[in-house]
Design a protein around this motif. Structure first.
Motif, mmCIF file in Angstrom:
data_model
loop_
_atom_site.group_PDB
_atom_site.id
_atom_site.type_symbol
_atom_site.label_atom_id
_atom_site.label_comp_id
_atom_site.label_asym_id
_atom_site.label_seq_id
_atom_site.Cartn_x
_atom_site.Cartn_y
_atom_site.Cartn_z
ATOM 1 N N UNK A 112 0.864 -1.171 0.000
ATOM 2 C CA UNK A 112 0.000 0.000 0.000
ATOM 3 C C UNK A 112 0.902 1.223 0.000
ATOM 4 N N UNK A 113 0.416 2.319 -0.538
ATOM 5 C CA UNK A 113 1.207 3.543 -0.529
ATOM 6 C C UNK A 113 1.507 3.942 0.914
ATOM 7 N N UNK A 114 2.743 4.345 1.185
ATOM 8 C CA UNK A 114 3.161 4.709 2.525
ATOM 9 C C UNK A 114 3.759 3.550 3.293
ATOM 10 N N UNK A 115 3.524 2.330 2.848
ATOM 11 C CA UNK A 115 4.098 1.138 3.489
ATOM 12 C C UNK A 115 5.535 0.930 3.022
#
Lengths: 113, 112
Positions: A97-100
């Motif tokens: 996921x974005x930010x992971x």
């Protein structure tokens, strides 16, 4: 589990020629990133995909660079025509996921002569 | 424009010495990641810090997130030649958790 796969690892071309890089992300990772990295410096984001949608391409030089992620899995980054200043390492990364956490491939080292 | 400044940019030390790398910004981050990159490879995540004031240890590496979540540090104790590499910090935009802001990196060389 296989990591992020990139090909080719190295590419030498003459200026004004086209070039394409391929990336296969980690299975199940929805978010895919293409970065440019100059020697000894941090990565610079070119484009970020969430599934097949390019959600951040603000730093992509659209006059000569293009990217696609058909079916939301593999991705291709193209430069046409290449310029001397495009010589760099092109990194592909993916995350669940974005930010992971981002998992990076080994990169493609491009030399434009 | 958000910026992450890393210092020093270059560091060359002898085996056994201690060192600290800094990552500073005027912006608040929801989390901050530290990566290490070896020549010819992509960056590999070392740690993610999330809470202001948080301290995490990974063997000889100690990571700290500032109380205001604007800065972070990486301290290496008794550096080894295997610690040689490019250390990168990346902050997750507090306003847009889906964007990572990358520092320019600290290139570390540990000499035997």
């Amino acid at each position: 589990e296989a990591g992020v796969v990139q090909s080719p690892r190295y590419k030498i071309i003459e200026k004004k020629q086209p070039v394409a890089f391929w990336c296969n992300p980690i299975s199940g990772h929805n978010t895919l990133y293409w970065y440019l990295q100059n020697l000894g410096q941090g990565p610079e984001l070119l484009i970020r995909y969430e599934n097949e949608e390019a959600v951040d391409d603000s730093q992509l030089p659209k006059d000569r660079f293009s990217a696609e992620r058909l079916k939301g899995v593999d991705s291709t980054l193209k430069i046409q025509p290449a310029e001397l200043g495009d010589s760099a390492v092109y990194l592909c990364a993916s995350s669940s996921d974005a930010g992971a956490e981002q998992y990076f491939g080994p990169g493609t080292r491009l030399t434009v002569t | 424009t958000q910026l992450l400044e890393q210092s020093p940019q270059f560091l060359s030390i002898q085996e056994g010495e201690n060192l600290t790398v800094y990552c500073n910004s005027s912006s608040v981050f929801s989390s901050l990641q530290w990566y290490r990159q070896e020549p010819g490879e992509g960056p590999v995540l070392l740690v993610t810090v999330v809470t202001g004031g948080e301290v995490k240890k990974l063997k000889r590496l100690t990571f700290q997130f500032g109380d205001a979540r604007k800065d972070s540090s990486l301290h290496i104790t008794a550096a080894q030649p295997g610690d040689t590499g490019l250390y990168l910090c990346a902050g997750a935009d507090a306003g847009n958790n889906r964007k990572l802001i990358w520092g320019l990196g600290t290139s570390l060389a540990v000499n035997p």
